[in-house]
Write an enzyme that holds these catalytic residues in place. Structure first.
Site, PDB file in Angstrom:
ATOM      1  N   LYS A   1       0.858  -1.111  -0.220  1.00 21.44           N
ATOM      2  CA  LYS A   1       0.101   0.080   0.232  1.00 21.44           C
ATOM      3  C   LYS A   1       0.970   1.237   0.249  1.00 21.44           C
ATOM      4  O   LYS A   1       2.141   1.844   1.168  1.00 21.44           O
ATOM      5  CB  LYS A   1      -1.057  -0.176   1.694  1.00 21.44           C
ATOM      6  CG  LYS A   1      -2.438   1.308   1.037  1.00 21.44           C
ATOM      7  CD  LYS A   1      -2.756   1.534   2.196  1.00 21.44           C
ATOM      8  CE  LYS A   1      -3.546   2.276   2.736  1.00 21.44           C
ATOM      9  NZ  LYS A   1      -4.485   2.424   3.778  1.00 21.44           N
TER      10      LYS A   1
ATOM     11  N   LYS B   1      -1.810  -1.254  -3.906  1.00 21.73           N
ATOM     12  CA  LYS B   1      -3.181  -0.342  -3.762  1.00 21.73           C
ATOM     13  C   LYS B   1      -1.911   1.400  -3.711  1.00 21.73           C
ATOM     14  O   LYS B   1      -1.499   1.168  -3.265  1.00 21.73           O
ATOM     15  CB  LYS B   1      -3.737   0.101  -2.535  1.00 21.73           C
ATOM     16  CG  LYS B   1      -4.585   0.641  -2.238  1.00 21.73           C
ATOM     17  CD  LYS B   1      -5.631   0.763  -1.547  1.00 21.73           C
ATOM     18  CE  LYS B   1      -6.417   2.048  -0.917  1.00 21.73           C
ATOM     19  NZ  LYS B   1      -6.623   2.627   0.455  1.00 21.73           N
TER      20      LYS B   1
END
Length: 323
Positions: A195, A248
């Site tokens: 992330k 992400k």
């Protein structure tokens, strides 16, 4: 053989032959719809930066999920906006927390819908960071305790899969131990493994009311310049017991999705995040792009890169286009 014996256009001549040789297929099963739930009754607050998305009270969330499921959506990812916040995010651990309320209501109304819960503290803390602040920064190990309690509470309420998004070191192992010790050995974990500290999250922070009140998240989210570090993060989460790993955002990180899939051969999720979604909506609203075509092209590119599943705000818009 060289031209003219080899003509690659032959199999592009009509739709049937094009479909015969299609290498990447996007289906309804690949997509997960993110949703935002907040306290109250009859609440439907539009998220201005994310057209077609709302903060919903539990009663309207149930109606929304009934409609989504009837239209082919199999899974949703839930984010909570609590009535009150605290310094540590402990409100997210309460039996009657907002996502816990939503899970119980959804399991009663739409029992076949697969419920994933985001596990993090940024929506629940007064300061907007993803954990407990000590000496001006998020304390890793103190935050793990809250994440473990939150995970167990959500599973007890009926959640089908836990998705920790905090990026604390060791959190997958800590949550796995917490779940197992409460006899939830069957519960899968989908870890936000790579992330990044991305500028693409802007609209989400409005939607979840989770913008940090000071500093930024660069001490725990990843530097967008790094690729090898992502592999180390993913490997660590797999060792600790992650069942699915996530990258992400998606569009600027297709190379990371591809590396993760090729190096680990694990189920990979990609999050097509709010900023990516909102850019398409804004361009389409101005007549600059064909929204339907560009959306399908984006989602297909994420699948082609190696994602097995995609979290996307476009999910509700494309169900009718997918068989």
């Amino acid at each position: 053989m060289a031209f003219p014996i080899t003509r690659l256009r032959r199999l592009r001549k009509n739709e049937i032959s094009r479909n015969m040789i299609k290498e990447t297929r996007l289906t309804r099963d690949d997509l997960i719809m993110p949703l935002f739930v907040r306290p109250g009754s009859g609440v439907q607050n539009p998220i201005k930066s994310m057209p077609g998305n709302y903060q919903l009270s539990v009663d309207l969330l149930v109606e929304k999920c009934k409609a989504l499921y009837a239209n082919g959506v199999q899974s949703v990812l839930l984010f909570g906006i609590p009535e009150h916040k605290d310094e540590h995010g402990l409100v997210a651990c309460h039996e009657n927390g907002i996502v816990q309320q939503a899970a119980r209501a959804l399991k009663k109304a739409v029992p076949e819908l697969f419920l994933i819960a985001d596990v993090c503290n940024c929506e629940y803390t007064t300061h907007g960071h993803c954990g407990t602040i000590i000496d001006g920064d998020v304390d890793n190990d103190a935050t793990l305790i809250t994440l473990g309690k939150q995970s167990v509470s959500l599973v007890q309420a009926g959640i089908d899969m836990i998705a920790p998004s905090d990026m604390m070191d060791g959190r997958v192992g800590f949550i796995r131990q917490a779940l197992d010790s409460n006899k939830f050995e069957h519960m899968p974990i989908m870890a936000y493994s790579a992330k990044y500290a991305s500028a693409f999250y802007g609209p989400f922070r409005d939607a979840a009311e989770s913008a940090p009140q000071f500093g930024n998240r660069a001490t725990y989210q990843m530097d967008p310049a790094n690729s090898n570090e992502a592999i180390r993060e993913v490997e660590q989460d797999i060792i600790e017991g992650a069942d699915i790993v996530m990258v992400k955002p998606a569009l600027s990180y297709l190379d990371i999705i591809n590396r993760v899939k090729n190096e680990f051969n694990m189920p990979v999720c990609a999050y097509n995040v709010s900023g990516e979604f909102s850019m398409v909506k804004a361009a389409a609203a101005n007549g600059w792009v064909d929204e339907e075509r560009i959306t399908m092209e984006i989602l297909t590119s994420i699948k082609r890169a190696g994602a097995d599943m995609i979290i996307s705000y476009h999910t509700q818009d494309v169900m009718g286009l997918l068989k």
